[in-house]
Design a protein around this motif. Structure first.
Motif: not given
Length: 309
Positions: A137, A139-140, A144, A168, A171, A175, A301-302, A304-306
């Motif tokens: 993604y 997204e992170p 940022k 999307r 989400s 955040q 998976s880390y 996906f958010r970072n």
């Protein structure tokens, strides 16, 4: 070969060298590939390109995968930053093909063992494969960027240019603790928007339109006009894959969009020179970390958010 800048950036991040590969064309347009080093027993990662000359680029990566397979590579991972034919993911009318599934079959038969991609147009494409698919993604990296470049991230409105991108957008808005809005659009035909309706309040707010693909950019330009009509102070577009087909650059330059932010999943060096509104988010560190984790058998998976440091 068309996505060499991203491949070089991934290698630089990992402290590796890009292995040589010869790609040439026969007089009749056929593609010939020769891998310049031994890959016997190796973990091979091939960076492809799903933009530009899509058909040529697709055949190129298929032939490269096949060449590595016949050269006894232990595992072959195809890195497709933008998945080709991703928008043809369902049978939406009579006698329509599901070309995204056909591409999945071709990659599998060619010999790919693993696929790494980013922001698939439709998540169900992962189910077209009988092998592991890591859909990364942007997204992170987008969150940022918004935090670093917006004067007040909590005062912006995140906007989806269609109903399909609502998940999307919500989400990202959650955040950032920001508002969100949706534009409902109706199409006459592909790449041509007939009408738009805004759902949400954008008066006096900076609007950030988030989408996965910018092709002809007609949707983005009309979305910006619609938001400014409803009192938005400024419109910024953030798109994962900047294809910029046909006269997209001219449309952006003539539009009321303040800036359009893309990632470097597609090679756009020449188009960036023609459009000062385009800014780039570097996602090579995300792909590089995915490669490292895949090679070492670690979870991805880390990512996906970072965003990797």
């Amino acid at each position: 070969t068309e996505n060499e800048p991203l491949a070089f950036a991934i290698c630089e991040r990992l402290g590796l060298e890009l292995d040589p590969c010869s790609v040439r064309k026969f007089a009749n347009g056929e593609t010939a590939v020769e891998i310049g080093v031994s890959v016997r027993g190796e973990d091979v990662f091939i960076v492809g390109c799903g933009s530009g000359s899509v058909n040529d680029n697709l055949m190129e990566i298929l032939i490269m995968i096949s060449a590595c397979k016949y050269a006894s590579a232990q595992r072959i991972t195809a890195i497709l930053p933008i998945y080709p034919y991703a928008r043809q993911d369902k049978k939406d009318k009579s006698r329509a093909p599901i070309t995204a599934k056909l591409v999945a079959n071709m990659l599998t038969i060619a010999g790919a063992d693993h696929i790494i991609t980013m922001d698939l147009h439709a998540s169900q494409i992962q189910g077209f494969f009988d092998l592991p698919v890591d859909n990364l993604y942007a997204e992170p990296a987008i969150i940022k960027y918004i935090r670093e470049n917006s004067s007040n991230p909590e005062d912006v409105v995140i906007v989806s240019p269609d109903a399909g991108g609502a998940k999307r957008v919500t989400s990202i808005a959650d955040q950032l603790n920001a508002g969100f809005a949706i534009i409902h659009k109706e199409r006459k035909k592909a790449n041509e928007v007939a009408s738009m309706t805004l759902v949400g309040d954008v008066t006096g707010r900076e609007c950030i339109v988030v989408d996965d693909i910018a092709d002809t950019c007609g949707t983005l330009v009309k979305a910006a006009d619609k938001l400014l009509e409803h009192g938005a102070s400024r419109v910024v577009a953030i798109v994962t894959h900047g294809l910029f087909s046909r006269d997209a650059i001219e449309k952006i330059n003539a539009s009321q969009i303040h800036s359009i932010v893309i990632t470097n999943t597609c090679p756009n060096e020449e188009k960036i020179k023609r459009c000062p509104k385009i800014k780039v988010i570097n996602v090579a560190p995300i792909f590089a970390e995915a490669v490292r984790r895949t090679h070492n058998g670690e979870s991805v998976s880390y990512l996906f958010r970072n965003v990797p440091f």
